[in-house]
Design a protein around this motif. Structure first.
Motif, PDB file in Angstrom:
ATOM      1  N   SER A   1       0.833  -1.205   0.000  1.00  0.00           N
ATOM      2  CA  SER A   1       0.000   0.000   0.000  1.00  0.00           C
ATOM      3  C   SER A   1       0.869   1.258   0.000  1.00  0.00           C
ATOM      4  O   SER A   1       0.566   2.239  -0.683  1.00  0.00           O
ATOM      5  CB  SER A   1      -0.904  -0.059   1.231  1.00  0.00           C
ATOM      6  N   ILE A   2       1.960   1.235   0.741  1.00  0.00           N
ATOM      7  CA  ILE A   2       2.888   2.379   0.774  1.00  0.00           C
ATOM      8  C   ILE A   2       3.507   2.559  -0.607  1.00  0.00           C
ATOM      9  O   ILE A   2       3.577   3.681  -1.130  1.00  0.00           O
ATOM     10  CB  ILE A   2       4.006   2.162   1.818  1.00  0.00           C
ATOM     11  N   VAL A   3       3.953   1.467  -1.190  1.00  0.00           N
ATOM     12  CA  VAL A   3       4.621   1.541  -2.502  1.00  0.00           C
ATOM     13  C   VAL A   3       3.660   2.103  -3.552  1.00  0.00           C
ATOM     14  O   VAL A   3       4.033   2.955  -4.361  1.00  0.00           O
ATOM     15  CB  VAL A   3       5.138   0.149  -2.924  1.00  0.00           C
TER      16      VAL A   3
ATOM     17  N   LYS B   1       1.444   2.878  -9.835  1.00  0.00           N
ATOM     18  CA  LYS B   1       0.986   1.531 -10.168  1.00  0.00           C
ATOM     19  C   LYS B   1       2.072   0.622 -10.733  1.00  0.00           C
ATOM     20  O   LYS B   1       2.123  -0.558 -10.406  1.00  0.00           O
ATOM     21  CB  LYS B   1      -0.167   1.630 -11.176  1.00  0.00           C
ATOM     22  N   ASP B   2       2.894   1.163 -11.611  1.00  0.00           N
ATOM     23  CA  ASP B   2       3.935   0.318 -12.213  1.00  0.00           C
ATOM     24  C   ASP B   2       4.901  -0.179 -11.129  1.00  0.00           C
ATOM     25  O   ASP B   2       5.299  -1.350 -11.115  1.00  0.00           O
ATOM     26  CB  ASP B   2       4.718   1.100 -13.280  1.00  0.00           C
ATOM     27  N   SER B   3       5.269   0.714 -10.227  1.00  0.00           N
ATOM     28  CA  SER B   3       6.169   0.338  -9.134  1.00  0.00           C
ATOM     29  C   SER B   3       5.503  -0.707  -8.238  1.00  0.00           C
ATOM     30  O   SER B   3       6.152  -1.631  -7.763  1.00  0.00           O
ATOM     31  CB  SER B   3       6.521   1.552  -8.276  1.00  0.00           C
ATOM     32  N   TYR B   4       4.228  -0.533  -8.043  1.00  0.00           N
ATOM     33  CA  TYR B   4       3.433  -1.462  -7.217  1.00  0.00           C
ATOM     34  C   TYR B   4       3.475  -2.844  -7.809  1.00  0.00           C
ATOM     35  O   TYR B   4       3.721  -3.830  -7.107  1.00  0.00           O
ATOM     36  CB  TYR B   4       2.002  -0.936  -7.151  1.00  0.00           C
TER      37      TYR B   4
ATOM     38  N   PRO C   1      13.974  -0.029 -15.457  1.00  0.00           N
ATOM     39  CA  PRO C   1      15.195   0.259 -14.688  1.00  0.00           C
ATOM     40  C   PRO C   1      15.071   1.538 -13.859  1.00  0.00           C
ATOM     41  O   PRO C   1      15.579   1.599 -12.735  1.00  0.00           O
ATOM     42  CB  PRO C   1      16.271   0.436 -15.773  1.00  0.00           C
ATOM     43  N   LYS C   2      14.389   2.534 -14.398  1.00  0.00           N
ATOM     44  CA  LYS C   2      14.247   3.804 -13.647  1.00  0.00           C
ATOM     45  C   LYS C   2      13.465   3.562 -12.367  1.00  0.00           C
ATOM     46  O   LYS C   2      13.819   4.063 -11.297  1.00  0.00           O
ATOM     47  CB  LYS C   2      13.500   4.839 -14.493  1.00  0.00           C
TER      48      LYS C   2
ATOM     49  N   LYS D   1      14.828   3.732  -8.390  1.00  0.00           N
ATOM     50  CA  LYS D   1      14.165   4.599  -7.404  1.00  0.00           C
ATOM     51  C   LYS D   1      13.820   3.791  -6.148  1.00  0.00           C
ATOM     52  O   LYS D   1      14.035   4.226  -5.010  1.00  0.00           O
ATOM     53  CB  LYS D   1      12.874   5.126  -8.017  1.00  0.00           C
ATOM     54  N   LEU D   2      13.292   2.594  -6.359  1.00  0.00           N
ATOM     55  CA  LEU D   2      12.937   1.724  -5.227  1.00  0.00           C
ATOM     56  C   LEU D   2      14.203   1.296  -4.471  1.00  0.00           C
ATOM     57  O   LEU D   2      14.208   1.189  -3.249  1.00  0.00           O
ATOM     58  CB  LEU D   2      12.188   0.478  -5.717  1.00  0.00           C
ATOM     59  N   TRP D   3      15.263   1.098  -5.213  1.00  0.00           N
ATOM     60  CA  TRP D   3      16.524   0.689  -4.602  1.00  0.00           C
ATOM     61  C   TRP D   3      17.105   1.823  -3.762  1.00  0.00           C
ATOM     62  O   TRP D   3      17.570   1.607  -2.638  1.00  0.00           O
ATOM     63  CB  TRP D   3      17.516   0.271  -5.697  1.00  0.00           C
ATOM     64  N   LYS D   4      17.010   3.031  -4.280  1.00  0.00           N
ATOM     65  CA  LYS D   4      17.549   4.201  -3.566  1.00  0.00           C
ATOM     66  C   LYS D   4      16.832   4.397  -2.222  1.00  0.00           C
ATOM     67  O   LYS D   4      17.443   4.788  -1.243  1.00  0.00           O
ATOM     68  CB  LYS D   4      17.344   5.461  -4.428  1.00  0.00           C
TER      69      LYS D   4
END
Lengths: 261, 522
Positions: free
Chosen positions: B372-374, B380-383, B413-414, B418-421
């Protein structure tokens, strides 16, 4: 291409007659390969032959113009390469293709080859770009059929889509399966195993099937849980926030908006 | 082990309730571990007498536990004993849950029990005598004997329901770990690649805890007991004798009596069950929720510890009996119940008893919270990508992620970077040597690390909510002090707005606290 897909969505009854034919008739079917020619029938200059041989050697992967100039060692005279490319294009011996990796640069391939999935991105890509409109349309159809069937396997949904004759081209069960998997990731549907009881009565025990994740009539958006419901939970500046810092809860702009009734 | 923001939140709670010195002592103990009174005074540069007074208060409120540390010393040296103190992080955070505890008691027991329970929460720990005195204060002397009987009866009910327990030993003796225990711990930490974290708190709590047979034993005519007689009558052969210090030996000069306090574990167990039931209700339906709730209720008394992975195995008849108690469950037949238990994927025993994997349900609830946070933070794509990696549980290559999650190959990759950072995903680069060198980037969700980060962020958010409430109330102090008749027109609207703000913030904090329990307690 994309506008045809949009037409298809809003005028479903006219899909078979009007737009989208070219797009849908080629999608999902194995692309017709032209016979491999043994060599150019026209005479080529020395430069043209060098460039053509290099491009042809890359087969269905093709080559970028940047790499072409480097490999043919005709640099530092790029005009020679450009002239050769223009001539080869005019003679229809090579073609320009859109790639998913290098969208900004020109990519060339011998005309007898069809670009590989690595170059195009695969079946779901259209001119190097993910065909999100078509994918969304397929997702929507899958959801409609699952909603009506309550619980369904991949084959049941695939058959329902075929019977509906919405699309000209057939989508294989595998492709429908890919769409369903992405709907699971969207949390629109759940992947469950049939127990053979209740709503699973018509499905053999143990078979993988799908049902809607949310009850019909409930909110379209997934529920926001505790952290996602408050400013701090999704704040892009949380690491800089402290009780006495420049960014602090008592003066936080996000909180001001959150409490602005 | 408390996270950084967990400690800050705990310190804020102690400061709000007991003042700055108490907060500083707790912070000192939480950050540095067990310390003697002298060392606390030295670190805080505060007179030892003030530290002692504060420590007494914190022990009274179950926020600090004393223990005697035994130092074996070198060759020929006598065994050295010092009194040290540890701060109880969990108990500090539980203070924010007192209203939730009171609601549970009020739903099951009558008003007299609730009042008694509120007294125990307010004062931390009390003897029966003190409870009676408290109940008598302000009442007519003629009612005294009725009050006394009522208090005994109510306390008995609270103890029987396990809402109240006997306090642990005031200052247990903690022997240093044996060589075998140390070696075993080193082997475990090497094999699991985890740092050997401070388990001292756990060891002290175990040493201080009363025997299970005594913990909920209430004898109606007891006031205080002779500790040595009580120990002798309850010691089992082979069980380690818990040694309590007598008044003259105690560093703090506390006389041992039967002290009662709220039993947080019972409330946490109920909240844990409730979290599982609500998750099932959300995912499946009300019927499944009733079936699970009945199963957990039927087995609750038999649970030996809070964080059990599987529920206690209970017979179908016991579950059905429990379901019939609730109005909503009365329409359910035995066959309906069986169907629901199958739907819940319960494990079925030979004699038609059922149990369920609670750990899995709670993990699902945790996943939903983080997803839910993500979704809200990254889109949506990140989710989709996060859910894919979370489900896979292993390293996945970028293109495979892009293909499966239907995210454009250029965008994937972008999103992943971002999620990795922000430490939501873990990245690993792999170089493959072949005809030409190829580099692949692999990704995965490292739940252990991420869950700790989320928990830390939750404490940060809880502290922020608390501070914002305090700030709003401070800003609106004058408005709130207005007499009712003046709260009209614009002023009335402002007062209402202030009330609404407080309600929204406090509700958010309560909901967030449920999420904190999901990650830290359950």
């Amino acid at each position: 291409m994309r506008s045809r897909v949009v037409e298809a969505r809003s005028f479903e009854g006219r899909i078979a007659i009007g737009g989208g034919l070219e797009h849908f008739s080629t999608w999902g079917m194995s692309k017709r390969k032209r016979p491999v020619s043994t060599g150019p029938s026209q005479d080529l200059s020395e430069h043209e032959k060098t460039v053509y041989d290099l491009i042809r050697s890359k087969r269905d992967m093709g080559i970028r113009s940047v790499d072409l100039r480097r490999d043919t060692k005709l640099f530092p005279n790029p005009n020679v390469v450009d002239k050769a490319l223009k001539a080869l294009l005019a003679k229809n011996l090579i073609k320009q293709v859109k790639t998913v990796q290098y969208r900004g640069s020109k990519h060339y391939m011998a005309t007898e080859f069809e670009p590989s999935a690595e170059v195009t991105g695969g079946a779901w890509y259209n001119e190097g770009v993910l065909d999100t409109a078509f994918i969304d349309l397929l997702k929507e159809r899958c959801l409609i059929h699952i909603s009506s069937l309550k619980v369904a396997t991949v084959d049941m949904i695939s058959d329902a889509i075929k019977r509906s004759k919405i699309f000209h081209a057939e989508c294989s069960s595998q492709q429908i399966g890919e769409i369903l998997r992405t709907l699971v990731l969207d949390n629109e549907i759940l992947e469950v195993k049939s127990t053979g009881l209740g709503e699973f009565t018509c499905i053999p025990i143990g078979r993988v099937c799908f049902k809607l994740a949310r009850k019909p009539g409930s909110a379209k958006e997934p529920k926001a849980y505790a952290m996602a419901s408050i400013p701090c939970g999704v704040c892009p500046r949380i690491e800089y926030c402290s009780p006495d810092g420049i960014i602090k809860p008592s003066t936080c702009e996000y909180y001001n908006k959150f409490l602005d009734f | 082990m408390a996270t950084q923001w967990g400690i800050k939140y705990a310190v804020h709670i102690v400061s709000s309730h007991f003042g700055d010195l108490a907060a500083k002592i707790c912070e000192c103990l939480l950050r540095r571990g067990p310390l003697s009174q002298q060392n606390i005074a030295r670190f805080l540069e505060t007179p030892p007498s003030q530290v002692k007074t504060c420590l007494l208060l914190l022990i009274q409120q179950n926020l600090v536990q004393a223990f005697t540390a035994k130092d074996p010393g070198g060759h020929g040296d006598a065994v050295k004993q010092t009194t040290e103190y540890i701060a109880l992080f969990d108990n500090i955070i539980h203070r924010t849950r007192f209203p939730k505890f009171i609601i549970v008691v009020s739903q099951e027991l009558e008003k007299g029990c609730v009042e008694l329970f509120e007294g125990l929460l307010q004062h931390g720990r009390l003897t029966l005598e003190k409870l009676i005195d408290r109940a008598k204060s302000g009442k007519h002397i003629q009612e005294n004997s009725n009050i006394e009987n009522a208090v005994r009866e109510n306390l008995s009910k609270l103890v029987h329901a396990h809402f109240v327990e006997r306090c642990p030993a005031i200052e247990p003796v903690l022997a240093p770990p044996s060589e075998d225990e140390l070696a075993a711990k080193k082997r475990a930490s090497r094999s699991l690649k985890i740092a050997a974290g401070p388990d001292i708190v756990q060891r002290v709590l175990e040493a201080a805890a009363p025997m299970e047979s005594k913990r909920f034993l209430f004898m109606s005519d007891e006031n205080c007991i002779d500790s040595e007689k009580a120990e002798a009558s309850f010691v089992d052969v082979g069980e380690k004798r818990k040694h309590s210090l007598l008044a003259s030996d105690s560093d703090l000069g506390i006389k041992e009596e039967v002290l009662w306090r709220a039993n947080y574990e019972e409330f946490l167990r109920r909240f844990r069950h409730k979290a599982c039931v609500e998750n099932v209700r959300e995912r499946l339906d009300d019927g499944a929720a009733i079936a699970l709730s009945s199963m957990l209720e039927a087995g609750r008394r038999l649970e030996s510890k809070l964080k059990t992975e599987t529920s206690v195995s209970v017979s179908i008849n016991a579950i059905y009996e429990e379901a019939m108690k609730a109005e909503v469950g009365r329409s359910m037949t035995l066959d309906d119940l069986r169907d629901y238990l199958t739907l819940l994927e319960c494990q079925k025993g030979a004699d038609e008893s059922y149990s369920i994997d609670l750990k899995s349900i709670l993990e699902l609830a945790q996943n939903e919270e983080v997803e839910s946070i993500v979704l809200k933070k990254y889109g949506k794509d990140s989710y989709r990508i996060f859910r894919l990696l979370s489900k896979e549980g292993h390293l996945v290559e970028t293109d495979k992620i892009s293909d499966t999650a239907f995210v454009d190959k250029k965008e994937a990759p972008k999103i992943l970077y971002k999620l990795w950072k922000d430490e939501y995903v873990y990245m690993q680069k792999v170089t493959v040597m072949g005809n030409r060198q190829s580099q692949f980037v692999l990704w995965k969700v490292n739940k252990a690390t991420l869950w700790k980060n989320v928990e830390n962020d939750m404490y940060h958010a809880a502290l922020n909510l608390s501070l914002r409430v305090a700030h709003e109330m401070e800003q609106g102090k004058e408005l709130l002090s207005l007499p009712v008749e003046k709260r009209v027109g614009t002023l009335g609207e402002k007062v209402n707005r202030l009330r609404r703000i407080r309600l929204v913030l406090e509700e958010s904090l309560s909901k967030l606290d449920d999420a904190i329990m999901l990650f830290h307690v359950f």
